[in-house]
Motif scaffolding. Structure first.
Motif, PDB file in Angstrom:
ATOM      1  N   SER A   1       0.832  -1.190   0.000  1.00  0.00           N
ATOM      2  CA  SER A   1       0.000   0.000   0.000  1.00  0.00           C
ATOM      3  C   SER A   1       0.870   1.244   0.000  1.00  0.00           C
ATOM      4  CB  SER A   1      -0.893  -0.003   1.237  1.00  0.00           C
ATOM      5  OG  SER A   1      -1.543   1.232   1.380  1.00  0.00           O
ATOM      6  N   ASP A   2       0.364   2.317  -0.621  1.00  0.00           N
ATOM      7  CA  ASP A   2       1.076   3.589  -0.581  1.00  0.00           C
ATOM      8  C   ASP A   2       0.920   4.235   0.797  1.00  0.00           C
ATOM      9  OD1 ASP A   2       1.597   3.086  -3.209  1.00  0.00           O
ATOM     10  OD2 ASP A   2       0.108   4.478  -3.991  1.00  0.00           O
ATOM     11  N   HIS A   3      -0.315   4.349   1.255  1.00  0.00           N
ATOM     12  CA  HIS A   3      -0.596   4.962   2.553  1.00  0.00           C
ATOM     13  C   HIS A   3      -1.772   4.229   3.207  1.00  0.00           C
ATOM     14  CE1 HIS A   3       2.149   8.248   1.676  1.00  0.00           C
ATOM     15  NE2 HIS A   3       1.555   8.370   0.507  1.00  0.00           N
ATOM     16  N   THR A   4      -1.586   2.962   3.472  1.00  0.00           N
ATOM     17  CA  THR A   4      -2.604   2.087   4.078  1.00  0.00           C
ATOM     18  C   THR A   4      -3.926   2.165   3.321  1.00  0.00           C
ATOM     19  OG1 THR A   4      -3.466   3.683   5.698  1.00  0.00           O
ATOM     20  CG2 THR A   4      -1.543   2.398   6.338  1.00  0.00           C
ATOM     21  N   ASN A   5      -3.856   2.298   2.005  1.00  0.00           N
ATOM     22  CA  ASN A   5      -5.070   2.311   1.198  1.00  0.00           C
ATOM     23  C   ASN A   5      -4.987   1.204   0.151  1.00  0.00           C
ATOM     24  OD1 ASN A   5      -2.974   3.490  -0.167  1.00  0.00           O
ATOM     25  ND2 ASN A   5      -4.242   4.878  -1.309  1.00  0.00           N
ATOM     26  N   THR A   6      -6.064   1.008  -0.570  1.00  0.00           N
ATOM     27  CA  THR A   6      -6.063  -0.003  -1.620  1.00  0.00           C
ATOM     28  C   THR A   6      -5.290   0.498  -2.831  1.00  0.00           C
ATOM     29  OG1 THR A   6      -8.087   0.876  -2.607  1.00  0.00           O
ATOM     30  CG2 THR A   6      -8.342  -0.756  -0.867  1.00  0.00           C
ATOM     31  N   SER A   7      -5.108  -0.364  -3.807  1.00  0.00           N
ATOM     32  CA  SER A   7      -4.474   0.052  -5.053  1.00  0.00           C
ATOM     33  C   SER A   7      -5.289   1.179  -5.691  1.00  0.00           C
ATOM     34  CB  SER A   7      -4.378  -1.127  -6.017  1.00  0.00           C
ATOM     35  OG  SER A   7      -3.565  -2.147  -5.483  1.00  0.00           O
ATOM     36  N   TYR A   8      -4.576   2.119  -6.286  1.00  0.00           N
ATOM     37  CA  TYR A   8      -5.237   3.240  -6.943  1.00  0.00           C
ATOM     38  C   TYR A   8      -5.888   2.759  -8.238  1.00  0.00           C
ATOM     39  CZ  TYR A   8      -5.729   7.628  -9.519  1.00  0.00           C
ATOM     40  OH  TYR A   8      -6.217   8.675 -10.238  1.00  0.00           O
ATOM     41  N   LYS A   9      -7.170   3.068  -8.432  1.00  0.00           N
ATOM     42  CA  LYS A   9      -7.918   2.648  -9.620  1.00  0.00           C
ATOM     43  C   LYS A   9      -8.474   3.867 -10.347  1.00  0.00           C
ATOM     44  CE  LYS A   9     -10.898  -0.694  -9.253  1.00  0.00           C
ATOM     45  NZ  LYS A   9     -12.096  -1.433  -8.773  1.00  0.00           N
ATOM     46  N   ARG A  10      -8.311   3.841 -11.686  1.00  0.00           N
ATOM     47  CA  ARG A  10      -8.921   4.915 -12.466  1.00  0.00           C
ATOM     48  C   ARG A  10      -8.933   4.540 -13.943  1.00  0.00           C
ATOM     49  NH1 ARG A  10      -7.502  11.419 -12.324  1.00  0.00           N
ATOM     50  NH2 ARG A  10      -9.191  12.061 -13.721  1.00  0.00           N
ATOM     51  N   ASP A  11     -10.084   4.723 -14.566  1.00  0.00           N
ATOM     52  CA  ASP A  11     -10.227   4.528 -16.011  1.00  0.00           C
ATOM     53  C   ASP A  11      -9.702   3.178 -16.484  1.00  0.00           C
ATOM     54  OD1 ASP A  11     -11.340   7.076 -16.169  1.00  0.00           O
ATOM     55  OD2 ASP A  11      -9.401   8.021 -16.564  1.00  0.00           O
ATOM     56  N   GLY A  12     -10.000   2.131 -15.734  1.00  0.00           N
ATOM     57  CA  GLY A  12      -9.629   0.794 -16.156  1.00  0.00           C
ATOM     58  C   GLY A  12      -8.204   0.384 -15.843  1.00  0.00           C
ATOM     59  N   GLU A  13      -7.459   1.232 -15.124  1.00  0.00           N
ATOM     60  CA  GLU A  13      -6.079   0.915 -14.761  1.00  0.00           C
ATOM     61  C   GLU A  13      -5.905   1.038 -13.253  1.00  0.00           C
ATOM     62  OE1 GLU A  13      -3.538   3.477 -17.014  1.00  0.00           O
ATOM     63  OE2 GLU A  13      -3.902   2.434 -18.905  1.00  0.00           O
TER      64      GLU A  13
END
Length: 211
Positions: A126-138
């Motif tokens: 994780s970057d900062h205890t969050n999930t993977s960053y998602k946007r526009d299919g990526e």
């Protein structure tokens, strides 16, 4: 309480002792001898600086963190499942990389990357205890390796429900607070995490002690 917070706390106490000790009694004498008070104050300030610069209170490490990108997989056709694009299976990577992938636009679940080194423990990334960053299919997430040169890792991608994501996030937060990363046992992975892909990755550098 982490070691870094203890260092800062002791520093504050030493400074307070130095300040209070500098006050004079009615007799005109100081509560604490100046030869003792000044070193206490100096040591306290140094401990606070050290503790702050090496902790999350001053987040320079995150700001300066450099990541590399491994080999990329060419994707053809429509995306019908969560897939890793980089790194690729059997890739050799740096100690800190950006794991990237794609997902169907209808996909709603969170995406987590978990690595399993040779200690057979599972480490959510994780970057900062969050999930993977998602946007526009990526999607993407910073992935960190801490083993020896040439060590093999399973890089596992999970889809997770909100309860599982909260558990992973709180686990990472506790590890960071204690400055201790023991990893999870397989039986500690919640049932709400569904494995969707698994790669084998090797470190091309000695990453032990980097983080």
């Amino acid at each position: 309480m982490s070691t870094k917070i203890i260092i800062i706390t002791i520093g504050v106490l030493l400074i307070l002792i130095a300040i209070l000790g500098s006050k004079k009694r009615k007799s005109g004498k100081r509560i604490l001898n100046i030869k003792i008070g000044i070193p206490f104050g100096v040591i306290g300030v140094l401990m606070m600086i050290y503790g702050s610069y090496s902790s999350e209170f001053v987040n320079y490490n995150t700001q300066m963190e450099q990541v590399s990108i491994g080999k990329k997989l060419k994707i053809d056709g429509p995306i019908d499942a969560v897939k890793v694009v980089s790194p690729i299976d059997k890739d050799s990577v740096d100690c800190r990389i950006l794991t990237m992938g794609v997902y169907p636009k209808s996909h709603k679940r969170d995406i987590w990357v978990i690595i399993r080194p040779t200690d057979d423990r599972y480490y959510p990334q994780s970057d900062h205890t969050n999930t993977s960053y998602k946007r526009d299919g990526e999607w993407q997430v910073v992935t960190r390796f801490g083993g020896d040169k040439g060590e093999a890792y399973d890089l596992i991608v999970y889809e997770a429900d909100s309860i599982t994501s909260s558990l992973f996030s709180s686990t990472i937060a506790k590890w960071k607070e204690a400055d201790d990363y023991p990893g999870l046992k397989l039986e500690e992975i919640p049932a709400g995490a569904k494995e969707v892909e698994r790669l084998v990755i090797y470190t091309r550098k000695n990453c032990r002690g980097v983080f």
